[in-house]
Design a protein around this motif. Structure first.
Motif, PDB file in Angstrom:
ATOM      1  N   CYS A 190       0.862  -1.178   0.000  1.00  0.00           N
ATOM      2  CA  CYS A 190       0.000   0.000   0.000  1.00  0.00           C
ATOM      3  C   CYS A 190       0.899   1.228   0.000  1.00  0.00           C
ATOM      4  CB  CYS A 190      -0.908  -0.015   1.231  1.00  0.00           C
ATOM      5  SG  CYS A 190      -1.967  -1.486   1.326  1.00  0.00           S
ATOM      6  N   THR A 191       0.967   1.913  -1.147  1.00  0.00           N
ATOM      7  CA  THR A 191       1.901   3.020  -1.291  1.00  0.00           C
ATOM      8  C   THR A 191       1.301   4.073  -2.219  1.00  0.00           C
ATOM      9  OG1 THR A 191       4.151   3.582  -2.012  1.00  0.00           O
ATOM     10  CG2 THR A 191       3.085   1.755  -3.144  1.00  0.00           C
ATOM     11  N   PRO A 192       1.474   5.356  -1.932  1.00  0.00           N
ATOM     12  CA  PRO A 192       0.786   6.404  -2.704  1.00  0.00           C
ATOM     13  C   PRO A 192       1.237   6.541  -4.149  1.00  0.00           C
ATOM     14  CG  PRO A 192       2.300   7.364  -1.093  1.00  0.00           C
ATOM     15  CD  PRO A 192       2.211   5.910  -0.775  1.00  0.00           C
ATOM     16  N   ARG A 206      -5.218 -15.767  -0.357  1.00  0.00           N
ATOM     17  CA  ARG A 206      -4.319 -15.399   0.727  1.00  0.00           C
ATOM     18  C   ARG A 206      -3.577 -14.118   0.345  1.00  0.00           C
ATOM     19  NH1 ARG A 206      -1.887 -21.442   2.275  1.00  0.00           N
ATOM     20  NH2 ARG A 206      -3.807 -22.171   3.307  1.00  0.00           N
ATOM     21  N   VAL A 207      -3.866 -13.052   1.080  1.00  0.00           N
ATOM     22  CA  VAL A 207      -3.348 -11.728   0.751  1.00  0.00           C
ATOM     23  C   VAL A 207      -2.655 -11.133   1.967  1.00  0.00           C
ATOM     24  CG1 VAL A 207      -3.971  -9.368   0.125  1.00  0.00           C
ATOM     25  CG2 VAL A 207      -5.076 -11.290  -1.026  1.00  0.00           C
ATOM     26  N   ALA A 208      -1.455 -10.598   1.767  1.00  0.00           N
ATOM     27  CA  ALA A 208      -0.727  -9.877   2.809  1.00  0.00           C
ATOM     28  C   ALA A 208      -0.689  -8.405   2.434  1.00  0.00           C
ATOM     29  CB  ALA A 208       0.685 -10.428   2.960  1.00  0.00           C
ATOM     30  N   LEU A 209      -1.288  -7.560   3.255  1.00  0.00           N
ATOM     31  CA  LEU A 209      -1.292  -6.119   3.020  1.00  0.00           C
ATOM     32  C   LEU A 209      -0.103  -5.508   3.756  1.00  0.00           C
ATOM     33  CD1 LEU A 209      -5.088  -5.348   3.556  1.00  0.00           C
ATOM     34  CD2 LEU A 209      -3.891  -5.829   1.401  1.00  0.00           C
ATOM     35  N   LEU A 210       0.759  -4.803   3.030  1.00  0.00           N
ATOM     36  CA  LEU A 210       1.980  -4.248   3.594  1.00  0.00           C
ATOM     37  C   LEU A 210       1.820  -2.744   3.769  1.00  0.00           C
ATOM     38  CD1 LEU A 210       4.528  -6.058   1.218  1.00  0.00           C
ATOM     39  CD2 LEU A 210       3.265  -7.007   3.154  1.00  0.00           C
ATOM     40  N   GLY A 212       3.607   0.863   5.646  1.00  0.00           N
ATOM     41  CA  GLY A 212       4.750   1.468   6.312  1.00  0.00           C
ATOM     42  C   GLY A 212       4.356   2.729   7.057  1.00  0.00           C
ATOM     43  N   THR A 213       5.349   3.462   7.518  1.00  0.00           N
ATOM     44  CA  THR A 213       5.096   4.682   8.277  1.00  0.00           C
ATOM     45  C   THR A 213       4.548   5.775   7.369  1.00  0.00           C
ATOM     46  OG1 THR A 213       7.342   5.513   7.933  1.00  0.00           O
ATOM     47  CG2 THR A 213       6.979   4.137   9.864  1.00  0.00           C
ATOM     48  N   GLU A 214       3.848   6.735   7.972  1.00  0.00           N
ATOM     49  CA  GLU A 214       3.261   7.817   7.187  1.00  0.00           C
ATOM     50  C   GLU A 214       4.326   8.715   6.563  1.00  0.00           C
ATOM     51  OE1 GLU A 214       0.271   9.979   9.323  1.00  0.00           O
ATOM     52  OE2 GLU A 214      -0.467   8.171  10.282  1.00  0.00           O
ATOM     53  N   HIS A 215       5.431   8.945   7.261  1.00  0.00           N
ATOM     54  CA  HIS A 215       6.423   9.898   6.743  1.00  0.00           C
ATOM     55  C   HIS A 215       7.433   9.257   5.799  1.00  0.00           C
ATOM     56  CE1 HIS A 215       8.047   8.184  10.477  1.00  0.00           C
ATOM     57  NE2 HIS A 215       9.256   8.434  10.009  1.00  0.00           N
ATOM     58  N   GLU A 216       7.649   7.942   5.914  1.00  0.00           N
ATOM     59  CA  GLU A 216       8.630   7.286   5.049  1.00  0.00           C
ATOM     60  C   GLU A 216       8.020   6.218   4.151  1.00  0.00           C
ATOM     61  OE1 GLU A 216      11.778   5.774   7.431  1.00  0.00           O
ATOM     62  OE2 GLU A 216      12.567   7.754   7.961  1.00  0.00           O
ATOM     63  N   GLY A 217       6.883   5.701   4.515  1.00  0.00           N
ATOM     64  CA  GLY A 217       6.274   4.631   3.736  1.00  0.00           C
ATOM     65  C   GLY A 217       7.037   3.324   3.889  1.00  0.00           C
ATOM     66  N   LEU A 218       6.839   2.446   2.945  1.00  0.00           N
ATOM     67  CA  LEU A 218       7.516   1.152   2.966  1.00  0.00           C
ATOM     68  C   LEU A 218       8.942   1.286   2.454  1.00  0.00           C
ATOM     69  CD1 LEU A 218       4.665  -1.071   1.511  1.00  0.00           C
ATOM     70  CD2 LEU A 218       5.686  -1.368   3.780  1.00  0.00           C
ATOM     71  N   PRO A 219       9.891   0.560   3.044  1.00  0.00           N
ATOM     72  CA  PRO A 219      11.238   0.553   2.477  1.00  0.00           C
ATOM     73  C   PRO A 219      11.232  -0.122   1.110  1.00  0.00           C
ATOM     74  CG  PRO A 219      11.065  -1.059   4.236  1.00  0.00           C
ATOM     75  CD  PRO A 219       9.795  -0.268   4.256  1.00  0.00           C
ATOM     76  N   GLU A 220      12.247   0.150   0.329  1.00  0.00           N
ATOM     77  CA  GLU A 220      12.294  -0.357  -1.038  1.00  0.00           C
ATOM     78  C   GLU A 220      12.180  -1.877  -1.089  1.00  0.00           C
ATOM     79  OE1 GLU A 220      12.093  -0.185  -4.973  1.00  0.00           O
ATOM     80  OE2 GLU A 220      12.176   1.576  -3.654  1.00  0.00           O
ATOM     81  N   SER A 221      12.793  -2.563  -0.132  1.00  0.00           N
ATOM     82  CA  SER A 221      12.760  -4.030  -0.141  1.00  0.00           C
ATOM     83  C   SER A 221      11.353  -4.583   0.023  1.00  0.00           C
ATOM     84  CB  SER A 221      13.660  -4.584   0.967  1.00  0.00           C
ATOM     85  OG  SER A 221      13.231  -4.123   2.235  1.00  0.00           O
ATOM     86  N   ARG A 223       8.660  -3.025  -1.311  1.00  0.00           N
ATOM     87  CA  ARG A 223       7.826  -2.556  -2.419  1.00  0.00           C
ATOM     88  C   ARG A 223       7.902  -3.503  -3.617  1.00  0.00           C
ATOM     89  NH1 ARG A 223       8.112   4.051  -2.738  1.00  0.00           N
ATOM     90  NH2 ARG A 223       8.156   4.441  -0.489  1.00  0.00           N
ATOM     91  N   ARG A 224       8.844  -4.420  -3.589  1.00  0.00           N
ATOM     92  CA  ARG A 224       8.965  -5.392  -4.685  1.00  0.00           C
ATOM     93  C   ARG A 224       8.003  -6.549  -4.399  1.00  0.00           C
ATOM     94  NH1 ARG A 224      14.474  -3.914  -3.809  1.00  0.00           N
ATOM     95  NH2 ARG A 224      14.868  -5.816  -2.607  1.00  0.00           N
ATOM     96  N   THR A 225       6.745  -6.303  -4.723  1.00  0.00           N
ATOM     97  CA  THR A 225       5.683  -7.213  -4.325  1.00  0.00           C
ATOM     98  C   THR A 225       4.873  -7.665  -5.526  1.00  0.00           C
ATOM     99  OG1 THR A 225       4.269  -5.292  -3.911  1.00  0.00           O
ATOM    100  CG2 THR A 225       5.489  -6.171  -2.020  1.00  0.00           C
ATOM    101  N   ASP A 226       3.900  -8.552  -5.273  1.00  0.00           N
ATOM    102  CA  ASP A 226       3.037  -9.040  -6.348  1.00  0.00           C
ATOM    103  C   ASP A 226       2.128  -7.935  -6.881  1.00  0.00           C
ATOM    104  OD1 ASP A 226       3.854 -11.852  -6.131  1.00  0.00           O
ATOM    105  OD2 ASP A 226       2.872 -11.774  -4.176  1.00  0.00           O
ATOM    106  N   GLU A 227       1.673  -7.067  -5.972  1.00  0.00           N
ATOM    107  CA  GLU A 227       0.790  -5.967  -6.345  1.00  0.00           C
ATOM    108  C   GLU A 227       1.208  -4.723  -5.557  1.00  0.00           C
ATOM    109  OE1 GLU A 227      -1.959  -5.984  -8.366  1.00  0.00           O
ATOM    110  OE2 GLU A 227      -2.465  -8.118  -8.611  1.00  0.00           O
TER     111      GLU A 227
END
Length: 268
Positions: A190-192, A206-210, A212-221, A223-227
């Motif tokens: 989940c990233t803007p 089977r779904v995993a929703l990822l 991250g923090t509001e100010h930094e979001g998810l780290p690059e590692s 973000r390499r996801t199925d969706e």
């Protein structure tokens, strides 16, 4: 038998409880603090075994006065002593100690949603996400990094007891990836800046929703996801509170999994 009464602010038990308000002290002892009549009641209802209970009857709310504990568990504190150990501005006179939960990840059913929180720091956000995860029947919430302690008194309070209902598991990144891969989860970041709006993404199975923090979001590692999905934004706001974002996507998962009413004629 009358429970012992602590009156001195210099009492070793008072000093220990003050220390246990910090994450480091709780981790060193392997315990958690549960403050508040509602929080303690819901912990008991979920089968949490309390090891110590500290009460201040002059501060009791009606809900606190109705609680009953095992003989020998209880120590009484004066109002001054209880306010010294409390994390709240207006405490209701109930504080308990329990061993740190060690929830296990069970094998997921074919339709399972797991929430993965990376580094979230605000207890209120973590607690609110736990409440939503519980309300939609999520399989588990995985906690990555050294963000908010998922079993801190403030997260317990913000979760309104949901921390006891949905397995909430602090886990390393490698172990999280391994478990998700072993059970065939599709990972959804989940990233803007994602090209796809969340309601257009397939969120069944089977779904995993990822998240991250509001100010930094998810780290690059992560973000390499199925969706990757985003929440559309209009007006002047450029971001949503992470708990609000989690709620939107979790309820979209629930919506997509709703049973189809076979009695409705789609050709009508």
């Amino acid at each position: 038998m009358t429970a012992p009464l602590i009156t001195s602010l210099q009492n070793p038990q008072v000093k220990r409880l003050v220390r246990l308000r910090t994450r480091r002290a709780r981790e060193e002892e392997g315990v958690i603090l549960i403050e508040g009549a509602r929080e303690v009641s819901r912990a008991l209802g979920a089968g949490v075994q309390l090891t110590e209970v500290f009460l201040c009857p002059p501060l009791f709310s009606p809900e606190a006065a109705a609680l009953r504990f095992e003989e020998g568990q209880v120590t009484r504190l004066t109002p001054a002593a209880f306010e010294k150990v409390s994390l709240r501005e207006h405490p209701d006179g109930v504080l308990a100690v329990a061993a740190t939960p060690q929830p296990q990840l069970a094998d997921p059913p074919p339709q399972a949603t797991v929430v993965v929180l990376h580094g979230l720091e605000k207890p209120g956000n973590v607690g609110a996400i736990l409440r939503t995860a519980d309300s939609v029947g999520a399989h588990a919430v995985l906690i990555l990094g050294r963000g908010a302690d998922p079993y801190s008194p403030n997260v317990i309070r913000a979760s309104q007891g949901s921390v006891w209902q949905v397995p909430t598991v602090p886990i390393t990144e490698d172990a999280a990836w391994a478990w998700l891969a072993r059970h065939g989860f599709r990972s959804v970041a989940c990233t803007p800046d994602a090209p796809q709006v969340y309601w257009d993404a397939p969120l069944t199975g089977r779904v995993a929703l990822l998240l991250g923090t509001e100010h930094e979001g998810l780290p690059e590692s992560w973000r390499r996801t199925d969706e990757a999905v985003r929440i559309p934004m209009q007006g002047g706001a450029d971001s949503l509170n992470v708990a609000t974002a989690a709620a939107l996507v979790l309820y979209e998962c629930l919506r997509q999994r709703r049973p189809v009413d076979s009695s409705v004629n789609s050709d009508a």
